[in-house]
Scaffold this active site. Structure first.
Site, PDB file in Angstrom:
ATOM      1  N   SER A   1      39.658 -11.127  23.599  1.00 42.39           N
ATOM      2  CA  SER A   1      40.155 -10.182  24.604  1.00 42.39           C
ATOM      3  C   SER A   1      41.443 -10.686  25.261  1.00 42.39           C
ATOM      4  O   SER A   1      41.736 -11.885  25.259  1.00 42.39           O
ATOM      5  CB  SER A   1      39.096  -9.968  25.684  1.00 42.39           C
ATOM      6  OG  SER A   1      38.591 -11.197  26.122  1.00 42.39           O
TER       7      SER A   1
ATOM      8  N   GLY B   1      32.764 -19.856  28.335  1.00 42.14           N
ATOM      9  CA  GLY B   1      32.424 -19.902  26.916  1.00 42.14           C
ATOM     10  C   GLY B   1      33.669 -19.818  26.044  1.00 42.14           C
ATOM     11  O   GLY B   1      33.743 -20.448  24.978  1.00 42.14           O
ATOM     12  N   ASP B   2      34.657 -19.044  26.492  1.00 36.43           N
ATOM     13  CA  ASP B   2      35.892 -18.871  25.719  1.00 36.43           C
ATOM     14  C   ASP B   2      36.729 -20.150  25.731  1.00 36.43           C
ATOM     15  O   ASP B   2      37.266 -20.571  24.701  1.00 36.43           O
ATOM     16  CB  ASP B   2      36.709 -17.711  26.290  1.00 36.43           C
ATOM     17  CG  ASP B   2      35.880 -16.432  26.409  1.00 36.43           C
ATOM     18  OD1 ASP B   2      34.943 -16.270  25.608  1.00 36.43           O
ATOM     19  OD2 ASP B   2      36.176 -15.617  27.298  1.00 36.43           O
TER      20      ASP B   2
HETATM   21  P1  ADP Z   1      29.263 -18.577  28.271  1.00 39.47           P
HETATM   22  O1  ADP Z   1      30.347 -18.583  29.300  1.00 39.47           O
HETATM   23  O2  ADP Z   1      29.673 -18.091  26.941  1.00 39.47           O
HETATM   24  O3  ADP Z   1      27.981 -17.961  28.774  1.00 39.47           O
HETATM   25  P2  ADP Z   1      28.298 -21.222  28.903  1.00 39.47           P
HETATM   26  O4  ADP Z   1      27.880 -20.654  30.208  1.00 39.47           O
HETATM   27  O5  ADP Z   1      27.262 -21.937  28.117  1.00 39.47           O
HETATM   28  O6  ADP Z   1      28.925 -20.108  27.969  1.00 39.47           O
HETATM   29  O7  ADP Z   1      29.539 -22.176  29.190  1.00 39.47           O
HETATM   30  C1  ADP Z   1      30.145 -22.989  28.216  1.00 39.47           C
HETATM   31  C2  ADP Z   1      30.289 -24.401  28.742  1.00 39.47           C
HETATM   32  O8  ADP Z   1      30.890 -24.369  30.047  1.00 39.47           O
HETATM   33  C3  ADP Z   1      28.976 -25.172  28.902  1.00 39.47           C
HETATM   34  O9  ADP Z   1      28.697 -25.936  27.736  1.00 39.47           O
HETATM   35  C4  ADP Z   1      29.295 -26.077  30.087  1.00 39.47           C
HETATM   36  O10 ADP Z   1      29.942 -27.255  29.625  1.00 39.47           O
HETATM   37  C5  ADP Z   1      30.269 -25.294  30.919  1.00 39.47           C
HETATM   38  N1  ADP Z   1      29.589 -24.551  32.006  1.00 39.47           N
HETATM   39  C6  ADP Z   1      29.489 -23.203  32.133  1.00 39.47           C
HETATM   40  N2  ADP Z   1      28.848 -22.864  33.266  1.00 39.47           N
HETATM   41  C7  ADP Z   1      28.527 -24.016  33.882  1.00 39.47           C
HETATM   42  C8  ADP Z   1      27.863 -24.343  35.108  1.00 39.47           C
HETATM   43  N3  ADP Z   1      27.366 -23.398  35.927  1.00 39.47           N
HETATM   44  N4  ADP Z   1      27.723 -25.651  35.426  1.00 39.47           N
HETATM   45  C9  ADP Z   1      28.195 -26.623  34.634  1.00 39.47           C
HETATM   46  N5  ADP Z   1      28.817 -26.377  33.467  1.00 39.47           N
HETATM   47  C10 ADP Z   1      28.995 -25.102  33.082  1.00 39.47           C
HETATM   48  N1  PLP Z   2      36.355 -11.245  27.721  1.00 36.07           N
HETATM   49  C1  PLP Z   2      36.189 -10.361  28.711  1.00 36.07           C
HETATM   50  C2  PLP Z   2      37.153  -9.237  28.858  1.00 36.07           C
HETATM   51  C3  PLP Z   2      35.125 -10.522  29.591  1.00 36.07           C
HETATM   52  O1  PLP Z   2      34.981  -9.634  30.587  1.00 36.07           O
HETATM   53  C4  PLP Z   2      34.218 -11.586  29.422  1.00 36.07           C
HETATM   54  C5  PLP Z   2      33.078 -11.753  30.337  1.00 36.07           C
HETATM   55  O2  PLP Z   2      32.923 -11.063  31.329  1.00 36.07           O
HETATM   56  C6  PLP Z   2      34.422 -12.472  28.364  1.00 36.07           C
HETATM   57  C7  PLP Z   2      35.501 -12.271  27.538  1.00 36.07           C
HETATM   58  C8  PLP Z   2      33.506 -13.627  28.053  1.00 36.07           C
HETATM   59  O3  PLP Z   2      33.435 -14.584  29.019  1.00 36.07           O
HETATM   60  P1  PLP Z   2      32.570 -15.928  28.809  1.00 36.07           P
HETATM   61  O4  PLP Z   2      33.487 -16.914  28.197  1.00 36.07           O
HETATM   62  O5  PLP Z   2      32.150 -16.293  30.204  1.00 36.07           O
HETATM   63  O6  PLP Z   2      31.422 -15.621  27.888  1.00 36.07           O
HETATM   64 ZN    ZN Z   3      30.484 -16.495  26.043  1.00 41.69          ZN
END
Ligand code: ADP
Ligand code: PLP
Ligand code: ZN
Length: 315
Positions: A8, A228-229
């Site tokens: 995105s 996550g990205d």
């Molecule tokens: P997504 O954003 O795709 O849901 P995650 O939440 O698992 O993926 O985030 C990816 C990485 O970011 C994790 O492996 C961690 O290292 C870090 N992270 C994300 N949220 C937190 C948090 N609340 N506390 C600590 N680390 C985090």
């Molecule tokens: N791209 C867009 C436009 C989003 O709104 C989101 C989450 O809301 C994401 C990507 C993915 O974010 P994340 O890296 O937290 O999974």
């Molecule tokens: Zn994600």
């Protein structure tokens, strides 16, 4: 090394290609961002506006690249947030073609579908990821909710996380990274689980063996978007090409990516604390979301000089 990054775009803030491009460039990669959506901001704000790319529009962009002979140069394809089933189908077709033309291309798929029990893409994307794109991929990085969607069962214990890793390997990828899971009886902490399947041969035995690691870290309170990205981009850079990847390389890559994430989140939380607190008091959701945007530019020195956290081998 050059990456076709299919994710995105947001005008304001840091998710998708806005979170991935700059870190990849800092780590030495040329990046070609192909934007699957163009939104004003991420979907966690009270409102967002913008457009999703249709499959036919995706194919038009790919055609332009192909007619100029530009598709042959990618060492990596990275996929993230995709807003429409037709685009995900078109991505599958492109990946199939690229793998045929250049078998050494590393295919890195972040199956972005949702978080904390909520889908933020159309549900039709799940079977396309599970039955098609994962079969074509080398490395996948689901969060725990996405791992649950792909395997059909909750990921709340370490045993179940290990089983989920094996189930996702069976869908195709050589490397599976469950980016974070909260486990029963261990509140306040998150756990990453990662594994690599080694030793398989096209002619049959020896059967591939799966070796894994886990990393545990404190869970920060408050939500962040784009983690996550950014994490997927860092993982891609630290793992390099799938052809050269070993178990030791997987462990080192995860240790560096988690270290960098914790640094970026610490910087983000510190900068956001004051801004977000006053915004929360007056109930201004957009200001809270804005305050929590990842401080990626401010973290550039940390991104370029990663240290390592500790990991533990899975039995
Ligand atoms: P997504 O954003 O795709 O849901 P995650 O939440 O698992 O993926 O985030 C990816 C990485 O970011 C994790 O492996 C961690 O290292 C870090 N992270 C994300 N949220 C937190 C948090 N609340 N506390 C600590 N680390 C985090
Ligand atoms: N791209 C867009 C436009 C989003 O709104 C989101 C989450 O809301 C994401 C990507 C993915 O974010 P994340 O890296 O937290 O999974
Ligand atoms: Zn994600």
């Amino acid at each position: 090394m050059s990456v076709l990054s299919i994710q995105s775009h947001v005008v304001h803030g840091y998710v998708g290609n806005k979170a991935a491009t700059f870190p990849l460039q800092l780590l030495g990669f040329d990046v070609d961002p192909l934007n699957t959506v163009q939104f004003s901001n991420h979907t966690g704000y009270p409102v967002f506006r913008g457009e999703r790319l249709e499959g036919t529009q995706f194919q038009t962009l790919v055609e332009g690249l192909r007619l100029n002979g530009l598709l042959g140069a990618y060492s990596h394809v990275l996929t993230g947030y995709v807003g429409r089933p037709s685009s995900l189908e078109a991505i599958c077709d492109l990946v199939e073609q690229l793998k045929q033309a250049r078998p050494s291309t590393t295919i890195f798929v972040d199956p972005v579908m949702g978080d904390e029990g909520k889908l933020y893409v159309p549900s039709e994307l799940l079977p396309i990821y599970r039955d098609k794109l994962l079969r074509l991929s080398h490395i996948v990085t689901p969060n725990s909710f996405e791992a649950e969607l792909l395997t059909g069962a909750p990921v709340r214990t370490a045993e179940r996380a290990c089983e989920a890793l094996r189930q996702i390997h069976a869908l195709g990828p050589r490397v599976v990274i469950i980016t974070s899971a909260e486990l029963e009886g261990d509140p306040g902490r998150l756990h990453l689980f990662a594994s690599i399947s080694e030793g398989g041969s096209a002619d049959g035995p020896p059967a591939p063996s799966v070796r894994g690691i886990t990393i545990s870290f404190a869970k920060r309170t408050g939500w962040f978007t784009g983690t996550g990205d950014l994490f997927a981009a860092l993982m891609l850079a630290h793992l390099g090409s799938i052809g050269d990847l070993t178990f030791e390389g997987l462990a080192a890559g995860c240790e560096k990516a988690v270290w960098t994430m914790q640094q970026v989140l610490a910087k983000t939380a510190e900068a956001a604390a004051e801004e977000a607190a006053s915004a929360e008091r007056v109930g201004d959701g957009a200001a809270v979301a804005r305050a929590r945007e990842l401080r990626i530019v401010q973290s550039r020195d940390l991104i370029m000089a990663p240290q390592r956290v500790a990991s533990r081998a899975l039995a």
